[in-house]
Design a protein around this motif. Structure first.
Motif, PDB file in Angstrom:
ATOM      1  N   MET A 206      47.351  38.881  -9.763  1.00  0.00           N
ATOM      2  CA  MET A 206      48.062  40.085 -10.170  1.00  0.00           C
ATOM      3  C   MET A 206      47.680  41.276  -9.307  1.00  0.00           C
ATOM      4  SD  MET A 206      50.270  39.513 -12.499  1.00  0.00           S
ATOM      5  CE  MET A 206      50.587  41.203 -13.000  1.00  0.00           C
ATOM      6  N   GLU A 207      46.416  41.308  -8.845  1.00  0.00           N
ATOM      7  CA  GLU A 207      45.980  42.400  -7.971  1.00  0.00           C
ATOM      8  C   GLU A 207      46.806  42.411  -6.685  1.00  0.00           C
ATOM      9  OE1 GLU A 207      41.951  43.924  -5.613  1.00  0.00           O
ATOM     10  OE2 GLU A 207      41.853  42.242  -7.024  1.00  0.00           O
ATOM     11  N   ASP A 208      46.965  41.243  -6.069  1.00  0.00           N
ATOM     12  CA  ASP A 208      47.716  41.157  -4.810  1.00  0.00           C
ATOM     13  C   ASP A 208      49.216  41.258  -5.051  1.00  0.00           C
ATOM     14  OD1 ASP A 208      45.309  40.809  -3.499  1.00  0.00           O
ATOM     15  OD2 ASP A 208      45.390  38.633  -3.649  1.00  0.00           O
ATOM     16  N   PHE A 213      54.403  44.081  -5.069  1.00  0.00           N
ATOM     17  CA  PHE A 213      55.724  44.240  -5.680  1.00  0.00           C
ATOM     18  C   PHE A 213      56.082  45.711  -5.861  1.00  0.00           C
ATOM     19  CE2 PHE A 213      58.280  44.708  -9.593  1.00  0.00           C
ATOM     20  CZ  PHE A 213      59.435  44.062  -9.162  1.00  0.00           C
ATOM     21  N   VAL A 214      55.145  46.486  -6.411  1.00  0.00           N
ATOM     22  CA  VAL A 214      55.406  47.912  -6.629  1.00  0.00           C
ATOM     23  C   VAL A 214      55.637  48.617  -5.302  1.00  0.00           C
ATOM     24  CG1 VAL A 214      54.419  50.074  -7.461  1.00  0.00           C
ATOM     25  CG2 VAL A 214      54.139  47.988  -8.804  1.00  0.00           C
ATOM     26  N   GLN A 215      54.831  48.280  -4.287  1.00  0.00           N
ATOM     27  CA  GLN A 215      55.001  48.909  -2.989  1.00  0.00           C
ATOM     28  C   GLN A 215      56.345  48.540  -2.368  1.00  0.00           C
ATOM     29  OE1 GLN A 215      51.580  48.816  -0.565  1.00  0.00           O
ATOM     30  NE2 GLN A 215      52.531  49.869   1.151  1.00  0.00           N
ATOM     31  N   SER A 216      56.787  47.297  -2.579  1.00  0.00           N
ATOM     32  CA  SER A 216      58.089  46.876  -2.050  1.00  0.00           C
ATOM     33  C   SER A 216      59.222  47.681  -2.683  1.00  0.00           C
ATOM     34  CB  SER A 216      58.298  45.383  -2.318  1.00  0.00           C
ATOM     35  OG  SER A 216      57.380  44.606  -1.592  1.00  0.00           O
ATOM     36  N   ILE A 217      59.148  47.872  -4.003  1.00  0.00           N
ATOM     37  CA  ILE A 217      60.190  48.637  -4.689  1.00  0.00           C
ATOM     38  C   ILE A 217      60.212  50.080  -4.207  1.00  0.00           C
ATOM     39  CG2 ILE A 217      60.961  49.512  -6.925  1.00  0.00           C
ATOM     40  CD1 ILE A 217      61.482  46.547  -6.507  1.00  0.00           C
ATOM     41  N   LEU A 370      62.709  43.832   0.706  1.00  0.00           N
ATOM     42  CA  LEU A 370      63.679  42.907   0.113  1.00  0.00           C
ATOM     43  C   LEU A 370      63.225  41.452   0.220  1.00  0.00           C
ATOM     44  CD1 LEU A 370      67.018  44.497   1.401  1.00  0.00           C
ATOM     45  CD2 LEU A 370      66.214  44.451  -0.966  1.00  0.00           C
ATOM     46  N   GLN A 371      62.298  41.189   1.125  1.00  0.00           N
ATOM     47  CA  GLN A 371      61.802  39.821   1.318  1.00  0.00           C
ATOM     48  C   GLN A 371      60.552  39.545   0.498  1.00  0.00           C
ATOM     49  OE1 GLN A 371      61.235  39.794   5.533  1.00  0.00           O
ATOM     50  NE2 GLN A 371      63.424  39.697   5.994  1.00  0.00           N
ATOM     51  N   PHE A 372      60.336  40.319  -0.563  1.00  0.00           N
ATOM     52  CA  PHE A 372      59.126  40.153  -1.372  1.00  0.00           C
ATOM     53  C   PHE A 372      59.015  38.731  -1.911  1.00  0.00           C
ATOM     54  CE2 PHE A 372      57.263  40.057  -5.627  1.00  0.00           C
ATOM     55  CZ  PHE A 372      55.977  40.496  -5.340  1.00  0.00           C
ATOM     56  N   LEU A 373      60.101  38.209  -2.470  1.00  0.00           N
ATOM     57  CA  LEU A 373      60.062  36.860  -3.024  1.00  0.00           C
ATOM     58  C   LEU A 373      59.776  35.825  -1.941  1.00  0.00           C
ATOM     59  CD1 LEU A 373      63.010  36.830  -5.595  1.00  0.00           C
ATOM     60  CD2 LEU A 373      60.566  36.811  -6.081  1.00  0.00           C
ATOM     61  N   LEU A 374      60.347  36.055  -0.772  1.00  0.00           N
ATOM     62  CA  LEU A 374      60.179  35.099   0.323  1.00  0.00           C
ATOM     63  C   LEU A 374      58.734  35.027   0.782  1.00  0.00           C
ATOM     64  CD1 LEU A 374      62.544  34.671   3.331  1.00  0.00           C
ATOM     65  CD2 LEU A 374      60.123  34.950   3.739  1.00  0.00           C
ATOM     66  N   THR A 375      58.120  36.186   1.010  1.00  0.00           N
ATOM     67  CA  THR A 375      56.760  36.211   1.538  1.00  0.00           C
ATOM     68  C   THR A 375      55.713  35.899   0.471  1.00  0.00           C
ATOM     69  OG1 THR A 375      56.702  38.614   1.198  1.00  0.00           O
ATOM     70  CG2 THR A 375      57.341  37.832   3.373  1.00  0.00           C
ATOM     71  N   SER A 376      56.063  36.052  -0.804  1.00  0.00           N
ATOM     72  CA  SER A 376      55.084  35.878  -1.883  1.00  0.00           C
ATOM     73  C   SER A 376      55.335  34.623  -2.705  1.00  0.00           C
ATOM     74  CB  SER A 376      55.103  37.102  -2.808  1.00  0.00           C
ATOM     75  OG  SER A 376      54.913  38.297  -2.104  1.00  0.00           O
ATOM     76  N   TRP A 377      56.240  33.751  -2.268  1.00  0.00           N
ATOM     77  CA  TRP A 377      56.635  32.625  -3.107  1.00  0.00           C
ATOM     78  C   TRP A 377      55.459  31.708  -3.443  1.00  0.00           C
ATOM     79  CZ3 TRP A 377      60.467  32.014  -6.223  1.00  0.00           C
ATOM     80  CH2 TRP A 377      60.754  30.746  -6.741  1.00  0.00           C
ATOM     81  N   SER A 378      54.603  31.421  -2.464  1.00  0.00           N
ATOM     82  CA  SER A 378      53.457  30.543  -2.728  1.00  0.00           C
ATOM     83  C   SER A 378      52.536  31.156  -3.783  1.00  0.00           C
ATOM     84  CB  SER A 378      52.673  30.294  -1.439  1.00  0.00           C
ATOM     85  OG  SER A 378      53.464  29.616  -0.492  1.00  0.00           O
ATOM     86  N   THR A 379      52.319  32.471  -3.703  1.00  0.00           N
ATOM     87  CA  THR A 379      51.474  33.163  -4.681  1.00  0.00           C
ATOM     88  C   THR A 379      52.132  33.166  -6.048  1.00  0.00           C
ATOM     89  OG1 THR A 379      50.700  34.588  -2.884  1.00  0.00           O
ATOM     90  CG2 THR A 379      50.182  35.272  -5.118  1.00  0.00           C
TER      91      THR A 379
END
Length: 419
Positions: A206-208, A213-217, A370-379
């Motif tokens: 959740m820290e990462d 996520f907030v920074q992306s928005i 916009l690529q948050f899901l893409l780059t963070s999918w493994s996490t």
């Protein structure tokens, strides 16, 4: 996971979303102009932009800081009265501080992007011989960036420190909540691991993930208007030709394509990760029993359990092959995508070196958010797996049926140890 740290989580998060939306709407429909009453008026339309660190201390920014603090104070006062919670100073006040620091760093990035234009146009003039300057003028221009970078770096360091403490407070709240109910939880498979390791992993993820996520928005909100202004230099896109809002359309279409591709490729990963945790827990549990009972953890049993671990990991590695092919192919193509869409304008000499840097940077910020899901999918996959395990605890405490794997484990434990 949430009731231990936040007051009445469902109502709390709903009220936070509604209050934030109301504050944002009020700001855009009159609140921004109210700063003039305090001598902090909004920027004059058509005025030249402020370049450098001074923008962050200009009257419009100072008024926003006060407005943000007022909105947070009202929200905190309401929840302190309506539903007091022992962790409310961390879950409300420190959360707001973290959000403010993230916003501040995003504005530093916007200020840096504004610096790119005039400075690199100035550099282009020096390189082409059409402009004249002195060494001191050149270094003064670099100093504008240096101050922004220095302030942004220090704010980011302070924010990382606060986030780490905030996350550990959340872990502490979860730990205390589960330990208080240990007598009702101890029979669940891997109970000790879930309290000690899973809460730790949940808080670390959740820290990462939360900060990103907030920074992306916030980056998306801040840079979309910047990109809309800069796309005045772009008249058409390759193949498609001239369309309204070309940069925005290109960014949205490109990121949507990448996100859908990665989500489809990684569809099976959450379930595979969860099954991996189950076989790991079964193997670890048998070894723990073997520490106290000579008849447990026999070679045949441990070999079978470890074979299950091996089988699941090898299956997971196989599915990650095509997932990584899709993900890394897209990310490599993303490195040149902005130049691809700027090609016609560059060839037609319609943009300067400064504008190119501004557009490339703004486009990269927007597509990156916009690529948050893409780059963070493994996490995200790992977080889903940990969340499933912790939900078994909450199901027990809330009287909900246990997941099937935990029901089987509890039945086996009752048969082996009726007491």
């Amino acid at each position: 996971m949430f009731v231990s740290f936040f007051p009445q989580p469902k109502l709390f998060f709903t009220s936070a979303a509604v209050w934030s939306l109301a504050a944002i709407l009020f700001w855009f429909f009159g609140g921004e102009q109210l700063g003039a009453v305090l001598g902090l008026p909004p920027a004059v339309a058509g005025a030249p932009p402020i370049i450098g660190i001074a923008i962050l201390m200009s009257p419009p920014f100072l008024w926003f800081y006060l407005y943000f603090a007022f909105c947070v104070a009202v929200f905190y006062a309401f929840w302190s009265w309506y539903s007091p919670h022992p962790w409310q100073r961390w879950s409300i006040l420190m959360t707001s501080v973290i959000l403010f620091f993230i916003y501040f760093n995003v504005q530093v990035s916007v200020a840096v992007n504004a610096w790119y234009g005039p400075f690199f146009d100035y550099v282009q003039g020096l390189m082409s011989g059409t402009g004249k300057s002195t060494n001191s003028e050149f270094y003064v221009g670099l100093a504008d960036f240096s101050w922004l970078a220095l302030v942004g770096m220090n704010v980011q360091v302070v924010n990382a420190f606060i986030v780490s403490h905030w996350i550990f407070r959340w872990r502490t709240a979860m730990n205390n909540y589960f330990v208080e109910n240990w007598s009702r939880l101890r029979h669940i498979e891997g109970a000790s691991q879930r309290i000690q390791e899973d809460t730790m992993r949940f808080s670390q993820i959740m820290e990462d993930l939360g900060s990103s996520f907030v920074q992306s928005i916030m980056t998306l909100i801040a840079f979309l208007p910047v990109m809309i202004q800069l796309q005045a230099h772009i008249t058409e896109l390759p193949i498609i030709g001239a369309i309204p809002q070309p940069l925005v359309v290109a960014a949205l279409a490109w990121c949507l394509f990448g996100t859908i591709s990665v989500m489809v490729a990684g569809l099976k990963l959450p379930g595979l990760q969860f099954r991996n945790q189950r076989v790991e827990a079964a193997y670890r549990k048998e070894l723990v029993y073997g520490e106290d009972h000579a008849d447990r953890a026999q070679p045949a049993t441990t070999a079978e359990l470890f074979e299950n671990v091996r089988h699941n990991y090898f299956r997971l590695y196989f599915h990650y092959i095509y997932f990584n092919v899709v993900r890394y192919t897209y990310l490599q193509a993303d490195n040149i995508f902005s130049l691809l869409i700027l090609g016609p304008s560059l060839v037609a000499h319609k943009i300067t070196f400064g504008a190119l840097n501004q557009i490339s940077n703004a486009f990269g910020k927007v597509t990156g958010s916009l690529q948050f899901l893409l780059t963070s999918w493994s996490t995200i996959v790992e977080l889903q797996s940990v969340h499933k395990r912790l939900r078994a605890f909450e199901a027990t405490l809330q009287g909900e049926p246990l997941p099937e794997i935990d029901q089987r484990y509890l039945a086996r434990q009752s048969a082996e140890d009726p007491a």
